[in-house]
Scaffold this motif. Structure first.
Motif, short mmCIF file in Angstrom:
data_model
loop_
_atom_site.label_atom_id
_atom_site.label_comp_id
_atom_site.label_asym_id
_atom_site.label_seq_id
_atom_site.Cartn_x
_atom_site.Cartn_y
_atom_site.Cartn_z
N ILE A 105 37.93 16.87 37.79
CA ILE A 105 38.01 18.18 37.18
C ILE A 105 39.18 17.67 36.21
O ILE A 105 38.96 18.04 34.67
N ILE A 106 40.69 17.80 35.91
CA ILE A 106 41.56 17.65 34.93
C ILE A 106 41.44 16.46 34.65
O ILE A 106 41.53 16.78 33.07
N TYR A 107 40.56 15.50 35.09
CA TYR A 107 41.13 14.01 34.17
C TYR A 107 39.75 14.03 33.32
O TYR A 107 39.70 13.71 32.16
N PHE A 108 37.86 14.78 33.68
CA PHE A 108 37.76 14.85 32.56
C PHE A 108 38.19 15.66 31.60
O PHE A 108 37.91 15.16 30.86
N ILE A 109 38.52 16.60 31.72
CA ILE A 109 38.53 17.24 31.24
C ILE A 109 39.72 16.75 29.91
O ILE A 109 39.91 16.38 29.24
N VAL A 110 40.74 15.79 30.51
CA VAL A 110 41.78 16.03 29.78
C VAL A 110 40.90 14.44 28.89
O VAL A 110 40.87 14.15 27.28
N TRP A 111 40.68 13.48 29.29
CA TRP A 111 39.58 12.97 28.28
C TRP A 111 38.39 13.23 27.32
O TRP A 111 38.07 13.01 26.23
N CYS A 112 37.92 14.42 27.57
CA CYS A 112 37.28 15.76 26.28
C CYS A 112 38.52 16.14 25.14
O CYS A 112 37.57 15.27 23.97
N VAL A 113 39.06 16.42 25.82
CA VAL A 113 40.32 16.67 24.93
C VAL A 113 40.84 15.49 23.91
O VAL A 113 40.58 15.46 22.60
N LEU A 114 41.18 14.80 24.80
CA LEU A 114 42.06 13.17 24.03
C LEU A 114 40.60 12.75 23.07
O LEU A 114 41.09 12.04 21.77
N TYR A 115 39.44 12.83 23.72
CA TYR A 115 38.61 12.36 23.06
C TYR A 115 38.23 13.05 21.53
O TYR A 115 37.74 12.58 20.23
N ILE A 116 37.83 13.99 21.68
CA ILE A 116 38.28 14.86 20.28
C ILE A 116 39.41 14.74 19.47
O ILE A 116 38.69 14.64 18.35
N LEU A 117 40.15 14.60 20.25
CA LEU A 117 41.85 15.09 19.17
C LEU A 117 41.47 13.65 18.39
O LEU A 117 41.22 13.67 17.51
N GLN A 118 41.08 12.43 19.53
CA GLN A 118 41.24 10.53 18.95
C GLN A 118 39.97 11.02 17.39
O GLN A 118 39.88 10.52 16.58
N LYS A 119 38.51 11.33 17.71
CA LYS A 119 37.89 11.29 17.37
C LYS A 119 37.97 12.38 15.76
O LYS A 119 38.00 11.91 14.42
N SER A 120 38.63 12.88 15.73
CA SER A 120 39.18 14.27 15.06
C SER A 120 40.70 13.23 13.92
O SER A 120 40.13 13.19 12.21
N GLU A 121 40.99 12.28 14.33
CA GLU A 121 42.12 11.18 13.90
C GLU A 121 41.55 10.61 13.04
O GLU A 121 41.12 10.00 11.91
N ILE A 122 40.12 9.94 13.42
CA ILE A 122 39.70 9.09 13.19
C ILE A 122 38.38 9.29 11.97
O ILE A 122 38.59 8.41 10.96
N GLU A 123 37.98 10.66 11.45
CA GLU A 123 37.53 11.03 10.74
C GLU A 123 38.20 11.68 9.67
O GLU A 123 38.10 10.62 8.69
N GLU A 124 39.38 11.89 10.05
CA GLU A 124 40.92 12.27 8.66
C GLU A 124 41.00 10.85 8.25
O GLU A 124 41.33 10.32 7.09
N ILE A 125 41.22 9.92 8.76
CA ILE A 125 41.20 7.58 8.49
C ILE A 125 40.36 7.55 7.90
O ILE A 125 40.96 7.15 6.51
N ASN A 126 39.21 7.75 8.22
CA ASN A 126 37.62 7.71 6.67
C ASN A 126 38.06 8.39 5.97
O ASN A 126 37.46 7.99 4.95
N HIS A 127 38.49 9.58 6.48
CA HIS A 127 38.32 10.43 5.11
C HIS A 127 39.22 9.76 3.82
O HIS A 127 38.99 9.70 2.90
N VAL A 128 40.39 9.38 4.00
CA VAL A 128 41.38 8.84 3.61
C VAL A 128 41.21 7.88 2.82
O VAL A 128 41.33 7.20 1.83
N ILE A 129 40.51 6.53 3.69
CA ILE A 129 40.13 5.71 3.12
C ILE A 129 38.98 5.36 2.11
O ILE A 129 38.80 4.82 1.53
N GLN A 130 38.09 7.03 2.35
CA GLN A 130 36.86 6.98 1.58
C GLN A 130 37.52 7.15 0.05
O GLN A 130 36.76 7.19 -1.40
N LYS A 131 38.52 8.09 0.22
CA LYS A 131 39.19 8.48 -0.94
C LYS A 131 39.86 8.00 -1.71
O LYS A 131 39.45 7.29 -3.39
N ARG A 132 40.09 6.34 -1.37
CA ARG A 132 41.66 5.21 -1.75
C ARG A 132 39.95 5.37 -2.67
O ARG A 132 40.48 4.18 -3.61
N LYS A 133 39.27 4.35 -1.91
CA LYS A 133 37.62 4.04 -2.41
C LYS A 133 37.51 4.11 -3.70
O LYS A 133 36.67 3.64 -5.51
N GLU A 134 37.29 4.97 -3.47
CA GLU A 134 36.52 6.53 -5.10
C GLU A 134 37.60 6.29 -6.06
O GLU A 134 38.21 5.81 -7.18
#
Length: 134
Positions: A105-134
């Motif tokens: 249960i703990i392993y699953f919860i930790v993976w879910c939290v880390l997945y959400i954090l990593q996904k957010s970080e990737i979206e932020e990086i993609n946003h910065v990349i998009q801004k540079r292209k414009e």
């Protein structure tokens, strides 16, 4: 710096999980925990969290398939939990199955939290990349 970050994340998850599990064990068994017993559990949770956080660096090895990394990490974490459980006498209270189910249960919860954090970080990086292209 990455090692320290992983150790701190592991420590925080371990202490949080330990607090919840000790509380549930006390409430469900109407038990009383002494100060030294609680300190022992905190020390075990601290060491366990730091070790598991360090083990998470296996995911930095790019030449290994993610599925292999995950299986190796899970086996190593389970081994660490079993060792900590032995020293913390966790099996006396709920048995080995209780400890293993709690770990899952703990392993699953930790993976879910880390997945959400990593996904957010990737979206932020993609946003910065998009801004540079414009």
């Amino acid at each position: 710096m990455k090692i320290l970050r992983m150790m701190i994340i592991g420590l925080l998850f371990s202490l949080s999980s330990s607090y919840i599990l000790v509380t549930l064990s006390i409430v469900s068994n109407h038990a009383i925990v002494t100060g030294p017993e609680l300190l022992e559990q905190v020390i075990i949770a601290t060491i366990l969290g730091i070790v598991i956080g360090t083990l998470s660096l296996i995911f930095e090895i790019e030449r290994l398939l993610f599925s292999v990394q995950l299986v190796v990490h899970f086996i190593a974490v389970t081994l660490c939990v079993m060792i900590a459980g032995y020293f913390g006498r966790w099996f006396e209270h709920g048995g080995i199955m209780y400890v293993l189910v709690s770990e899952l249960i703990i392993y699953f919860i930790v993976w879910c939290v880390l997945y959400i954090l990593q996904k957010s970080e990737i979206e932020e990086i993609n946003h910065v990349i998009q801004k540079r292209k414009e």
